[in-house]
Design an enzyme around this catalytic site. Structure first.
Site, mmCIF file in Angstrom:
data_model
loop_
_atom_site.group_PDB
_atom_site.id
_atom_site.type_symbol
_atom_site.label_atom_id
_atom_site.label_comp_id
_atom_site.label_asym_id
_atom_site.label_seq_id
_atom_site.Cartn_x
_atom_site.Cartn_y
_atom_site.Cartn_z
ATOM 1 N N ARG A 75 -53.999 -34.909 -2.173
ATOM 2 C CA ARG A 75 -52.760 -33.822 -3.071
ATOM 3 C C ARG A 75 -53.617 -34.358 -4.962
ATOM 4 O O ARG A 75 -53.274 -33.515 -5.231
ATOM 5 C CB ARG A 75 -51.621 -33.869 -3.362
ATOM 6 C CG ARG A 75 -50.921 -32.847 -3.494
ATOM 7 C CD ARG A 75 -49.159 -33.197 -3.618
ATOM 8 N NE ARG A 75 -49.781 -32.204 -1.473
ATOM 9 C CZ ARG A 75 -48.149 -33.308 -1.007
ATOM 10 N NH1 ARG A 75 -47.814 -34.076 -1.769
ATOM 11 N NH2 ARG A 75 -48.254 -32.780 0.323
ATOM 12 N N ASP A 93 -40.862 -28.000 5.379
ATOM 13 C CA ASP A 93 -40.071 -27.700 7.001
ATOM 14 C C ASP A 93 -38.289 -27.836 7.016
ATOM 15 O O ASP A 93 -37.978 -28.086 6.325
ATOM 16 C CB ASP A 93 -40.594 -28.886 8.174
ATOM 17 C CG ASP A 93 -40.047 -29.944 8.225
ATOM 18 O OD1 ASP A 93 -39.542 -30.764 8.409
ATOM 19 O OD2 ASP A 93 -41.124 -30.994 6.762
#
Length: 235
Positions: free
Chosen positions: A25, A204
């Site tokens: 990332r 999530d």
């Protein structure tokens, strides 16, 4: 002068740092958003790139996963590289119904049951606040950009995998989401009188059981990333 964990020279690290956990990332952010990014660290597999964003020097430095890794890198960046501002950017799991996948959460504090505080400084601190100044800048920037940001406390866990099914005790501590690094970052910022906060995208939900896949976690968090960059260059 390099440390045992960071090979960059002092002048190669900007005073403002974005800190994702994942090295991939970090590379993605640097290549997509920074002007003239230069790889300044690859020691131990943690990648750091320094370039400019809208003409302002910024370093993107991966922290790795968990309290110990974040504890090491944020400590050395604050103490040895004169970094003044760190924004952790990453993902988290939501405990509450009004925080859904892809929502952005700005941490105003971190709660943890870790012994990191006592082993690092012989203190016993369960809750540590993030930087009010940094948070104010992020919220002001979000308002200008029309980006919706929620604010609340995160739980910094030391275990990713757990058989625990009931999170009532953690929710009762005011925690809205769980991640693994913020407590150590905020502890070191407090120790060195620097500024740090966490900006996370919900990946999530413990309520709906929805979740992002690995590639989405790496490359589909651009709204959060842009917000962090726009805010950090004001510091």
């Amino acid at each position: 002068m390099p440390t045992v964990h960071i090979e960059a020279q002092k002048e190669q690290i900007a005073p403002r740092v974005l800190m994702p956990g994942d090295p991939n990332r970090a590379a993605y952010i640097a290549m997509k958003y920074l002007e003239n990014p230069k790889l300044v660290n690859k020691l131990r597999g943690e990648l750091a790139y320094t370039g400019t964003y809208k003409g302002v020097p910024v370093t993107v430095f991966s922290s790795g996963m968990g309290i110990p890794s974040m504890g090491i890198y944020s400590y050395e960046l604050f103490s040895e590289y004169d970094v003044e501002n760190i924004i952790r950017i990453g993902t988290a799991g939501s405990y509450v119904a009004d925080l859904n996948v892809f929502d952005i959460l700005l941490a105003d504090s971190a709660y943890s049951k870790t012994s990191f505080d006592e082993e690092s400084g012989f203190e016993n601190i369960r809750v540590i606040n993030s930087s009010f100044d940094l948070n104010s800048t992020i919220l002001d920037t979000a308002n200008l950009k029309g980006i919706k940001v929620k604010q609340g406390r995160v739980y910094t866990s030391e275990a990713f995998y757990s058989d625990k099914k009931d999170y009532t005790d953690i929710i009762n501590e005011g925690c809205q989401a769980v991640e693994m690094e913020s407590y150590a970052l905020f502890y070191n910022a407090k120790k060195f009188k620097k500024k740090a906060t966490t900006l996370i995208t919900i990946s999530d939900s413990f309520v709906t059981h929805e979740e992002m896949d690995a590639k989405t976690r790496e490359q589909k968090l651009d709204e959060m990333i842009t917000l962090a960059l726009e805010a950090v260059i004001k510091k």
